[in-house]
Design a protein around this motif. Structure first.
Motif, mmCIF file in Angstrom:
data_model
loop_
_atom_site.group_PDB
_atom_site.id
_atom_site.type_symbol
_atom_site.label_atom_id
_atom_site.label_comp_id
_atom_site.label_asym_id
_atom_site.label_seq_id
_atom_site.Cartn_x
_atom_site.Cartn_y
_atom_site.Cartn_z
ATOM 1 N N TRP A 30 0.726 -1.129 -0.125
ATOM 2 C CA TRP A 30 0.021 -0.012 -0.194
ATOM 3 C C TRP A 30 0.803 1.258 -0.133
ATOM 4 N N GLU A 31 0.229 2.337 -0.568
ATOM 5 C CA GLU A 31 1.041 3.852 -0.501
ATOM 6 C C GLU A 31 0.034 4.621 0.353
ATOM 7 N N ARG A 32 0.621 5.651 0.573
ATOM 8 C CA ARG A 32 -0.127 6.795 1.456
ATOM 9 C C ARG A 32 0.403 7.899 1.335
ATOM 10 N N SER A 33 -0.546 8.956 1.606
ATOM 11 C CA SER A 33 0.045 10.225 1.437
ATOM 12 C C SER A 33 0.165 10.685 2.909
ATOM 13 N N ILE A 34 1.003 11.465 3.541
ATOM 14 C CA ILE A 34 1.042 11.816 4.871
ATOM 15 C C ILE A 34 0.782 13.247 5.001
ATOM 16 N N PRO A 35 -0.272 13.941 5.747
ATOM 17 C CA PRO A 35 -0.573 15.327 5.821
ATOM 18 C C PRO A 35 0.622 16.071 6.426
ATOM 19 N N PRO A 36 0.973 17.231 5.921
ATOM 20 C CA PRO A 36 1.891 18.014 6.472
ATOM 21 C C PRO A 36 1.906 18.200 8.123
ATOM 22 N N ASP A 37 2.830 18.260 8.670
ATOM 23 C CA ASP A 37 2.953 18.174 10.230
ATOM 24 C C ASP A 37 2.106 19.368 10.787
ATOM 25 N N ASP A 38 2.118 20.642 10.267
ATOM 26 C CA ASP A 38 1.233 21.785 10.672
ATOM 27 C C ASP A 38 -0.217 21.230 10.616
#
Length: 114
Positions: free
Chosen positions: A1-9
């Motif tokens: 699986w692949e994922r997008s990680i939301p920005p830390d902010d």
């Protein structure tokens, strides 16, 4: 699986703010959005076939499993609503609809505070 990680902010804003938070008339969003691509689901072709035949109910096991796992992470005391949209993807990017072959499901997941 692949994922997008939301920005830390965005993650920090989501974990520390409430719906009523405003800063100089600027509304701080309490939604956290990310995506997850599921590969190798053996039920993908049957899901697509059932949809093409006009059935409104079809099994979407990957979506259900991820939805329940996210809800379990937050527990019942946290008021979090999970919205999901799923999209069938052909990773060979063939533009001919007759040659479309489902190879992955892209889940767009939005976490909202209640």
């Amino acid at each position: 699986w692949e994922r997008s990680i939301p920005p830390d902010d965005d993650i920090e804003d989501w974990t520390t703010t409430s719906r009523s938070t405003t800063t100089d008339n600027f509304y701080v969003s309490s939604d956290l959005e990310y995506s997850l691509a599921l590969n190798g689901d053996v039920t993908l072709n049957s899901q697509l076939l059932l949809q093409e035949l006009g059935y409104r109910l079809y099994p979407s096991f990957g979506r259900w499993l991820v939805h329940e796992a996210v809800l379990q992470c937050f527990g019942s005391e946290n008021k979090v609503k999970v919205n999901m949209d799923d999209y069938y993807m052909d990773t060979s990017y063939n533009s001919n609809p007759d040659l479309f072959e489902v190879k992955q499901v892209l889940l767009n997941i939005v976490l909202e505070r209640d």
